[in-house]
Design a protein around this motif. Structure first.
Motif, PDB file in Angstrom:
ATOM      1  N   THR A 239       0.834  -1.207   0.000  1.00 48.45           N
ATOM      2  CA  THR A 239       0.000   0.000   0.000  1.00 48.45           C
ATOM      3  C   THR A 239       0.867   1.255   0.000  1.00 48.45           C
ATOM      4  O   THR A 239       0.473   2.295  -0.531  1.00 48.45           O
ATOM      5  CB  THR A 239      -0.910   0.019   1.248  1.00 48.45           C
ATOM      6  OG1 THR A 239      -1.659  -1.185   1.311  1.00 48.45           O
ATOM      7  CG2 THR A 239      -1.852   1.221   1.223  1.00 48.45           C
ATOM      8  N   TYR A 240       2.051   1.149   0.567  1.00 49.53           N
ATOM      9  CA  TYR A 240       2.877   2.330   0.795  1.00 49.53           C
ATOM     10  C   TYR A 240       4.086   2.424  -0.128  1.00 49.53           C
ATOM     11  O   TYR A 240       5.022   3.174   0.133  1.00 49.53           O
ATOM     12  CB  TYR A 240       3.286   2.385   2.273  1.00 49.53           C
ATOM     13  CG  TYR A 240       2.051   2.367   3.148  1.00 49.53           C
ATOM     14  CD1 TYR A 240       1.166   3.437   3.141  1.00 49.53           C
ATOM     15  CD2 TYR A 240       1.739   1.252   3.913  1.00 49.53           C
ATOM     16  CE1 TYR A 240       0.013   3.419   3.896  1.00 49.53           C
ATOM     17  CE2 TYR A 240       0.579   1.221   4.677  1.00 49.53           C
ATOM     18  CZ  TYR A 240      -0.286   2.304   4.659  1.00 49.53           C
ATOM     19  OH  TYR A 240      -1.445   2.271   5.407  1.00 49.53           O
ATOM     20  N   GLY A 241       4.018   1.685  -1.213  1.00 54.01           N
ATOM     21  CA  GLY A 241       4.963   1.887  -2.294  1.00 54.01           C
ATOM     22  C   GLY A 241       6.327   1.244  -2.107  1.00 54.01           C
ATOM     23  O   GLY A 241       6.670   0.732  -1.041  1.00 54.01           O
ATOM     24  N   HIS A 242       7.085   1.291  -3.188  1.00 56.40           N
ATOM     25  CA  HIS A 242       8.382   0.619  -3.254  1.00 56.40           C
ATOM     26  C   HIS A 242       9.418   1.616  -3.774  1.00 56.40           C
ATOM     27  O   HIS A 242       9.317   2.105  -4.895  1.00 56.40           O
ATOM     28  CB  HIS A 242       8.285  -0.584  -4.197  1.00 56.40           C
ATOM     29  CG  HIS A 242       9.459  -1.507  -4.140  1.00 56.40           C
ATOM     30  ND1 HIS A 242       9.412  -2.781  -4.660  1.00 56.40           N
ATOM     31  CD2 HIS A 242      10.715  -1.361  -3.641  1.00 56.40           C
ATOM     32  CE1 HIS A 242      10.587  -3.369  -4.484  1.00 56.40           C
ATOM     33  NE2 HIS A 242      11.392  -2.521  -3.875  1.00 56.40           N
ATOM     34  N   VAL A 243      10.401   1.920  -2.947  1.00 53.58           N
ATOM     35  CA  VAL A 243      11.475   2.830  -3.334  1.00 53.58           C
ATOM     36  C   VAL A 243      12.663   2.017  -3.835  1.00 53.58           C
ATOM     37  O   VAL A 243      13.090   1.059  -3.182  1.00 53.58           O
ATOM     38  CB  VAL A 243      11.934   3.701  -2.146  1.00 53.58           C
ATOM     39  CG1 VAL A 243      13.131   4.573  -2.555  1.00 53.58           C
ATOM     40  CG2 VAL A 243      10.799   4.573  -1.633  1.00 53.58           C
ATOM     41  N   LEU A 244      13.187   2.413  -4.989  1.00 50.27           N
ATOM     42  CA  LEU A 244      14.444   1.860  -5.461  1.00 50.27           C
ATOM     43  C   LEU A 244      15.513   2.934  -5.320  1.00 50.27           C
ATOM     44  O   LEU A 244      15.381   4.035  -5.868  1.00 50.27           O
ATOM     45  CB  LEU A 244      14.336   1.432  -6.934  1.00 50.27           C
ATOM     46  CG  LEU A 244      15.655   0.944  -7.574  1.00 50.27           C
ATOM     47  CD1 LEU A 244      16.153  -0.326  -6.885  1.00 50.27           C
ATOM     48  CD2 LEU A 244      15.475   0.709  -9.069  1.00 50.27           C
ATOM     49  N   VAL A 245      16.544   2.635  -4.553  1.00 46.93           N
ATOM     50  CA  VAL A 245      17.670   3.547  -4.376  1.00 46.93           C
ATOM     51  C   VAL A 245      18.826   3.056  -5.234  1.00 46.93           C
ATOM     52  O   VAL A 245      19.287   1.920  -5.077  1.00 46.93           O
ATOM     53  CB  VAL A 245      18.103   3.614  -2.896  1.00 46.93           C
ATOM     54  CG1 VAL A 245      19.376   4.447  -2.742  1.00 46.93           C
ATOM     55  CG2 VAL A 245      16.986   4.210  -2.042  1.00 46.93           C
ATOM     56  N   VAL A 246      19.284   3.889  -6.157  1.00 47.28           N
ATOM     57  CA  VAL A 246      20.395   3.534  -7.042  1.00 47.28           C
ATOM     58  C   VAL A 246      21.571   4.435  -6.709  1.00 47.28           C
ATOM     59  O   VAL A 246      21.492   5.661  -6.869  1.00 47.28           O
ATOM     60  CB  VAL A 246      20.007   3.706  -8.526  1.00 47.28           C
ATOM     61  CG1 VAL A 246      21.198   3.359  -9.424  1.00 47.28           C
ATOM     62  CG2 VAL A 246      18.803   2.840  -8.867  1.00 47.28           C
ATOM     63  N   GLY A 247      22.659   3.842  -6.223  1.00 55.01           N
ATOM     64  CA  GLY A 247      23.807   4.662  -5.861  1.00 55.01           C
ATOM     65  C   GLY A 247      24.898   3.842  -5.224  1.00 55.01           C
ATOM     66  O   GLY A 247      24.865   2.601  -5.227  1.00 55.01           O
ATOM     67  N   GLY A 248      25.864   4.540  -4.684  1.00 57.34           N
ATOM     68  CA  GLY A 248      26.965   3.885  -4.008  1.00 57.34           C
ATOM     69  C   GLY A 248      28.107   3.530  -4.949  1.00 57.34           C
ATOM     70  O   GLY A 248      27.903   3.262  -6.136  1.00 57.34           O
ATOM     71  N   SER A 249      29.284   3.557  -4.407  1.00 57.48           N
ATOM     72  CA  SER A 249      30.493   3.101  -5.092  1.00 57.48           C
ATOM     73  C   SER A 249      31.498   2.763  -4.004  1.00 57.48           C
ATOM     74  O   SER A 249      31.250   3.017  -2.811  1.00 57.48           O
ATOM     75  CB  SER A 249      31.039   4.182  -6.033  1.00 57.48           C
ATOM     76  OG  SER A 249      31.305   5.380  -5.331  1.00 57.48           O
ATOM     77  N   TYR A 250      32.620   2.194  -4.387  1.00 57.96           N
ATOM     78  CA  TYR A 250      33.603   1.787  -3.387  1.00 57.96           C
ATOM     79  C   TYR A 250      34.006   2.993  -2.541  1.00 57.96           C
ATOM     80  O   TYR A 250      34.456   4.007  -3.046  1.00 57.96           O
ATOM     81  CB  TYR A 250      34.831   1.193  -4.076  1.00 57.96           C
ATOM     82  CG  TYR A 250      35.844   0.630  -3.095  1.00 57.96           C
ATOM     83  CD1 TYR A 250      35.664  -0.638  -2.548  1.00 57.96           C
ATOM     84  CD2 TYR A 250      36.950   1.380  -2.725  1.00 57.96           C
ATOM     85  CE1 TYR A 250      36.579  -1.154  -1.641  1.00 57.96           C
ATOM     86  CE2 TYR A 250      37.870   0.874  -1.814  1.00 57.96           C
ATOM     87  CZ  TYR A 250      37.679  -0.381  -1.275  1.00 57.96           C
ATOM     88  OH  TYR A 250      38.585  -0.883  -0.369  1.00 57.96           O
ATOM     89  N   GLY A 251      33.830   2.879  -1.231  1.00 59.55           N
ATOM     90  CA  GLY A 251      34.144   3.966  -0.319  1.00 59.55           C
ATOM     91  C   GLY A 251      32.981   4.915  -0.068  1.00 59.55           C
ATOM     92  O   GLY A 251      33.055   5.765   0.819  1.00 59.55           O
ATOM     93  N   LYS A 252      31.903   4.779  -0.840  1.00 60.78           N
ATOM     94  CA  LYS A 252      30.749   5.673  -0.691  1.00 60.78           C
ATOM     95  C   LYS A 252      29.428   4.893  -0.635  1.00 60.78           C
ATOM     96  O   LYS A 252      28.384   5.392  -1.033  1.00 60.78           O
ATOM     97  CB  LYS A 252      30.707   6.682  -1.841  1.00 60.78           C
ATOM     98  CG  LYS A 252      31.902   7.633  -1.853  1.00 60.78           C
ATOM     99  CD  LYS A 252      31.812   8.633  -2.991  1.00 60.78           C
ATOM    100  CE  LYS A 252      33.010   9.569  -2.987  1.00 60.78           C
ATOM    101  NZ  LYS A 252      32.962  10.530  -4.122  1.00 60.78           N
TER     102      LYS A 252
END
Length: 503
Positions: A246-259
């Protein structure tokens, strides 16, 4: 709450005078009475010397009327008239005569006069210039202003600090009164909230002088001040018969080595803001970290170990937040471009996502309407170019937003959400939030609200408010110096609960 310009405020005065069948002098008396009550409630007839510096217009008239009220309560008051013009407003002259009838004769300061002695224990009331000022004070008046600033006395400005313009940055910043408090009549003023001009008042407070509420409600404005009263009307309560989808689906795209931490902060913030599901798409080096530290978050990885080389997934997210810790390697930029060319899902873009847009300007045209951008000042400059001052910055952000149909978050002490010509100025937050990862948390909160069905503009305004409030609640138990992004996340729930607490 609306913020009006000088012309609209004058119209509100005129409408009120006509509708309420009062004179402009009576309206001025209301203003002076409110200022007096503010001062008197704090001083309670304390033996302090009050210096009131008055101009020769209506702002000076407010000061003269205030002097009369303070004198009636036996305060020690010194009144000065800065004689920078031979013209006097009618209401100024009325209040000048009222003072003289009390056998009080203000000291007139001319070009050749020196600033009277002011001790640091004294109080200065600034009623020299009002909101109609549109040119720098003449040199000798500027010298008086500098002297007041150098006195180290406690300074209170009537309506707006003298020397400050309503819609421009003053040419000589040394010729503006630096106030401890500005008592803004009826409504706040835009200069209070911009870095170039907000520095002239340490704090401000609104005094209600009884301007017609219907007129204020009906007059058109593109600038709004956002507090609890505004965002509580946006709040969407949870349904009893609901589930995580009901409250949706967030996709987080990010990050790299060290971050990898940047993507983690956004992901956790999205979940804490109320999203039903959160999936993080990261390089392989982030998999074990996520699965260990954030068990509530699902994880997908690309083929590369250290950075994202492609963006492919088999889920159907409600919103995608991307850019946090992403990096700007050519292969990542290529993946970002391919992703934008094939995405229809609502987007919240931050950090390196914004840096890629700034480098690959043609990608901006591929963004869906009402995509949300959350740049810090450096990222904003890379997107829209340099600006000479905050007013030009705002104009450029508005033009950028309108040309591309985007929502832009202008981060600062008073973060401003811009959509086309509309500005929503946030009132929560504190200097402790100038810390690593704070922006990643904001992106996650906004994405979490979009996932729950908040319209993108409401999600941004509400998200900025919750982010700031979480920081405010955290700092009450910590300090500015010790506040961290993780603690902001920890207090998102408290920020929600605070919506329903009396203040």
């Amino acid at each position: 709450m609306k913020i009006l310009n000088a012309k609209q405020l004058k119209e509100a005065d005129d409408f009120t005078i006509k509708k309420q069948n009062i004179t402009s002098v009576e309206l001025m008396e209301r203003a002076a009475s409110q200022i007096f009550e503010w001062i008197h409630s704090r001083l309670q007839n304390a033996p302090v010397t009050i210096h009131i510096f008055c101009g020769v217009g209506n702002n000076g008239g407010d000061g003269l009327a205030l002097a009369r009220l303070l004198l009636k309560e036996n305060y020690s008051v010194h009144v000065y008239i800065i004689n920078f013009s031979t013209k006097r407003s009618t209401d100024f002259l009325v209040n000048y005569d009222r003072l003289k009838k009390m056998n009080v004769w203000p000291q007139v300061l001319n070009k050749e006069d020196e600033l009277p002695a002011i001790l640091k224990e004294d109080i200065v009331i600034d009623a020299i210039f009002g909101q109609g000022l549109n040119r720098p004070p003449v040199n000798w008046v500027a010298t008086i202003i500098k002297g007041i600033n150098n006195s180290n006395a406690f300074v209170v400005a009537v309506d707006i600090p003298s020397g400050l313009y309503m819609e421009a940055v003053p040419e000589d910043k040394n010729a503006v009164i630096n106030t401890n408090y500005t008592l803004s009549l009826q409504l706040p003023k835009l200069p209070f909230f911009l870095p170039d001009t907000g520095v002239f008042t340490n704090d401000w407070e609104i005094l209600d002088i009884g301007l017609d509420e219907t007129f204020i409600q009906e007059i058109s404005s593109d600038i709004y001040l956002i507090g609890k009263a505004e965002v509580i009307n946006m709040y969407k309560p949870r349904e009893k018969f609901s589930h995580k989808n009901t409250y949706g689906h967030v996709l987080v795209v990010g990050g790299s080595y060290g971050k990898i931490g940047a993507a983690m902060l956004s992901s956790e913030a999205a979940l804490n803001s109320g999203a039903g599901l959160v999936t993080s798409y990261v390089p392989k080096c982030g998999y074990q970290i996520f699965q260990t530290a954030l068990p509530e978050i699902m994880v997908l990885t690309c083929m590369h170990e250290e950075y994202i080389s492609e963006i492919k997934y088999d889920i159907k997210p409600s919103v995608v937040a991307l850019g946090m810790g992403l990096n700007i390697k050519p292969v990542t930029v290529k993946a970002f471009r391919s992703f934008l060319e094939n995405i229809e899902t609502p987007l919240v873009i931050d950090a390196d996502g914004l840096n890629i847009l700034a480098k690959e300007k043609d990608l901006i045209g591929k963004l869906a309407p009402k995509t949300i951008l959350t740049p810090h000042p450096g990222e904003l400059k890379r997107l829209i170019g340099e600006w000479k001052d905050d007013f030009e910055k705002i104009d450029k952000v508005k033009a950028f937003s309108k040309a591309n149909d985007l929502i832009v978050v202008v981060k600062g002490a008073y973060t401003i959400t811009v959509y086309h010509n509309e500005m929503y100025i946030n009132t929560t937050g504190n200097p402790g939030m100038a810390t690593a990862g704070s922006g990643d948390v904001l992106t996650g909160i906004i994405a979490g609200l979009v996932a729950q069905g908040y319209p993108p503009l409401n999600a941004t305004i509400f998200g900025v408010y919750l982010h700031g409030k979480a920081g405010d609640l955290s700092v009450e138990k910590n300090s500015y110096q010790a506040l961290t992004a993780t603690e902001i996340i920890d207090y998102i729930g408290d920020a929600y609960l605070n919506l329903f607490e009396r203040t």
